[in-house]
Every structure is written in C-alpha cells, then in structure tokens.
Design a protein around this motif. Structure first.
Motif, PDB file in Angstrom:
ATOM      1  N   VAL A   1       2.015  -3.184   2.042  1.00 44.88           N
ATOM      2  CA  VAL A   1       1.431  -3.570   3.336  1.00 44.88           C
ATOM      3  C   VAL A   1       0.229  -2.695   3.664  1.00 44.88           C
ATOM      4  CG1 VAL A   1       1.879  -3.652   5.828  1.00 44.88           C
ATOM      5  CG2 VAL A   1       3.541  -4.607   4.235  1.00 44.88           C
ATOM      6  N   SER A   2       0.333  -1.397   3.412  1.00 50.31           N
ATOM      7  CA  SER A   2      -0.808  -0.522   3.698  1.00 50.31           C
ATOM      8  C   SER A   2      -2.000  -0.858   2.814  1.00 50.31           C
ATOM      9  CB  SER A   2      -0.414   0.946   3.543  1.00 50.31           C
ATOM     10  OG  SER A   2      -0.079   1.243   2.214  1.00 50.31           O
ATOM     11  N   GLN A   3      -1.743  -1.234   1.574  1.00 51.51           N
ATOM     12  CA  GLN A   3      -2.832  -1.634   0.678  1.00 51.51           C
ATOM     13  C   GLN A   3      -3.476  -2.940   1.160  1.00 51.51           C
ATOM     14  OE1 GLN A   3      -4.635  -0.103  -1.286  1.00 51.51           O
ATOM     15  NE2 GLN A   3      -4.403  -0.658  -3.425  1.00 51.51           N
TER      16      GLN A   3
ATOM     17  N   VAL B   1      -6.026   2.254  -0.715  1.00 50.91           N
ATOM     18  CA  VAL B   1      -5.055   3.339  -0.684  1.00 50.91           C
ATOM     19  C   VAL B   1      -4.981   3.854  -2.117  1.00 50.91           C
ATOM     20  CG1 VAL B   1      -2.669   4.006  -0.237  1.00 50.91           C
ATOM     21  CG2 VAL B   1      -3.765   2.268   1.191  1.00 50.91           C
ATOM     22  N   PRO B   2      -5.562   5.026  -2.379  1.00 56.92           N
ATOM     23  CA  PRO B   2      -5.600   5.535  -3.760  1.00 56.92           C
ATOM     24  C   PRO B   2      -4.200   5.722  -4.334  1.00 56.92           C
ATOM     25  CG  PRO B   2      -6.975   6.875  -2.307  1.00 56.92           C
ATOM     26  CD  PRO B   2      -6.197   5.938  -1.439  1.00 56.92           C
ATOM     27  N   GLY B   3      -3.994   5.184  -5.522  1.00 53.98           N
ATOM     28  CA  GLY B   3      -2.732   5.368  -6.221  1.00 53.98           C
ATOM     29  C   GLY B   3      -1.574   4.540  -5.709  1.00 53.98           C
ATOM     30  N   ALA B   4      -1.834   3.584  -4.817  1.00 49.75           N
ATOM     31  CA  ALA B   4      -0.732   2.795  -4.247  1.00 49.75           C
ATOM     32  C   ALA B   4       0.021   2.026  -5.325  1.00 49.75           C
ATOM     33  CB  ALA B   4      -1.256   1.838  -3.181  1.00 49.75           C
TER      34      ALA B   4
ATOM     35  N   LEU C   1       1.230  15.054 -16.568  1.00 49.94           N
ATOM     36  CA  LEU C   1       0.758  14.385 -15.355  1.00 49.94           C
ATOM     37  C   LEU C   1       0.575  12.906 -15.636  1.00 49.94           C
ATOM     38  CD1 LEU C   1      -1.974  16.945 -14.221  1.00 49.94           C
ATOM     39  CD2 LEU C   1       0.361  16.726 -13.345  1.00 49.94           C
ATOM     40  N   GLY C   2       0.723  12.097 -14.593  1.00 52.42           N
ATOM     41  CA  GLY C   2       0.500  10.668 -14.709  1.00 52.42           C
ATOM     42  C   GLY C   2      -0.947  10.367 -15.065  1.00 52.42           C
ATOM     43  N   GLN C   3      -1.181   9.234 -15.701  1.00 51.78           N
ATOM     44  CA  GLN C   3      -2.517   8.841 -16.150  1.00 51.78           C
ATOM     45  C   GLN C   3      -3.326   8.128 -15.083  1.00 51.78           C
ATOM     46  OE1 GLN C   3      -3.826   9.349 -19.314  1.00 51.78           O
ATOM     47  NE2 GLN C   3      -2.053  10.627 -19.730  1.00 51.78           N
ATOM     48  N   GLY C   4      -2.732   7.875 -13.933  1.00 51.97           N
ATOM     49  CA  GLY C   4      -3.398   7.087 -12.897  1.00 51.97           C
ATOM     50  C   GLY C   4      -4.370   7.890 -12.053  1.00 51.97           C
ATOM     51  N   VAL C   5      -4.700   7.331 -10.903  1.00 55.09           N
ATOM     52  CA  VAL C   5      -5.641   7.941  -9.980  1.00 55.09           C
ATOM     53  C   VAL C   5      -5.116   9.268  -9.451  1.00 55.09           C
ATOM     54  CG1 VAL C   5      -6.818   7.600  -7.768  1.00 55.09           C
ATOM     55  CG2 VAL C   5      -6.533   5.676  -9.326  1.00 55.09           C
ATOM     56  N   LEU C   6      -3.835   9.313  -9.160  1.00 53.62           N
ATOM     57  CA  LEU C   6      -3.211  10.535  -8.643  1.00 53.62           C
ATOM     58  C   LEU C   6      -2.559  11.305  -9.787  1.00 53.62           C
ATOM     59  CD1 LEU C   6      -1.438   9.043  -5.500  1.00 53.62           C
ATOM     60  CD2 LEU C   6      -3.650  10.201  -5.597  1.00 53.62           C
ATOM     61  N   PRO C   7      -2.863  12.583  -9.901  1.00 56.83           N
ATOM     62  CA  PRO C   7      -2.245  13.384 -10.979  1.00 56.83           C
ATOM     63  C   PRO C   7      -0.826  13.817 -10.601  1.00 56.83           C
ATOM     64  CG  PRO C   7      -3.766  14.742  -9.740  1.00 56.83           C
ATOM     65  CD  PRO C   7      -3.851  13.353  -9.155  1.00 56.83           C
ATOM     66  N   ILE C   8       0.082  12.869 -10.595  1.00 51.72           N
ATOM     67  CA  ILE C   8       1.470  13.134 -10.194  1.00 51.72           C
ATOM     68  C   ILE C   8       2.226  13.730 -11.382  1.00 51.72           C
ATOM     69  CG2 ILE C   8       3.645  12.058  -9.475  1.00 51.72           C
ATOM     70  CD1 ILE C   8       1.911   9.967  -8.038  1.00 51.72           C
TER      71      ILE C   8
END
Length: 169
Positions: free
Chosen positions: A28-30, A40-43, A118-125
């Motif tokens: 919903v936020s996206q 929303v970065p990394g949603a 770390l994750g490969q996406g936008v956010l380094p989780i």
C-alpha cells in the motif's frame, strides 16, 4: 510442557500474521508513493523477506491445525496397527527431513552472519536477519512434528487428525 508448546505455536502464528500485515503495508505504501511520483526504496525485497518469514513461521502452526495438504489415499484406507505404523513412518520421515533442513538452514544463517553477507537489492540488509526468521520457522515445524510423533507413539491422535480437517485424497 503442553502450555509452553501452545505458547510457542501461537507466537509463531502471531509473528507470521505480523509479517503478512507488513507485506500489505509495504504494498500500500508503494502504491501511494507511486501516485505522488515517489518510491519506497527496497519495498519489493522487504516484502519478499516478509513473505518468506511469514510462510516459514506458519509451517508448525499449520501442521497443528491440519491445514497442510496431505494425500491420505493410502493411510485413510488402513486400520489398526497398519495405520498407526504408516502414520509413525510418515511422521518419522517428515521429522527427520525437516530436522535436516532446519539444521543446515541454521548453519547457513550462522555463516551469513559470520561472513557479513548482505542482500543484493537496494537496501544492504544483512541476510542473516530474514534467514533467521526462516530458521526459527523450520525449528518450530520440527518441534510440531516431534510433538505429533510422540502423541502417536503414546496412542493419541496427531494434532492434524484431531483438528477436524480432512486431507486431500
């Protein structure tokens, strides 16, 4: 012991539901962000992690409620000792297989933590965070399977049998 297991299963159910709600919030936020020209970065990746966490955390409670799809064509035709033997064999196999997956998933989670993956996406989780939720879900599934295995060994019905849901046969 039964009270502690009930709390464990309910906590897993609750956390699984929280992750489902988080998926909805992220989507919903996206949608609203795109309506005003933002993002929303990394949603997407967060929603994926939430989906995996929800799925794995709900495995044990779903088994207890009889919500897993089981093929009962053979076992429902058996009676007495043959049925109990087949039920025990199935529970033993499922417990062993789930235990194997849980053990190696826990090891992989530790390795991800140790190596700082770390994750490969936008956010380094850090990958150990979503992996840990999945590992906890697998461990709870193993506990639920052991719970049912012991119940059947002691002559009581498995939780999924007494849950009142029929298997798909």
């Amino acid at each position: 012991m039964r009270a502690a297991l009930t709390v464990l299963y309910r906590a897993a159910e609750f956390l699984g539901a929280v992750f489902l709600v988080l998926i909805g919030v992220l989507i919903v936020s996206q949608v609203f962000a795109r309506m005003i020209g933002r993002m929303v970065p990394g949603a997407d990746e967060l929603a994926g992690y939430c989906m995996a966490a929800s799925f794995f955390l709900m495995l044990g409670p779903a088994l207890r409620r009889g919500a897993h799809i089981r093929v009962g064509v053979l076992i429902e035709r058996l009676r007495g000792g043959a049925r109990k033997g087949m039920e025990l064999a199935c529970l033993l196999f499922a417990t062993a297989l789930s235990g194997y997956f849980a053990w190696f998933w826990l090891r992989m989670t530790y390795d991800s933590y140790d190596f700082g993956d770390l994750g490969q996406g936008v956010l380094p989780i850090p990958l150990w965070i979503p992996q840990a939720a999945m590992a906890v879900g697998l461990v709870i599934l193993v506990v639920a399977l052991l719970d049912d295995l012991l119940a059947v060994l002691m002559g009581r019905p498995a939780s999924y049998e007494s849950a009142g849901m029929q298997s798909e046969g």
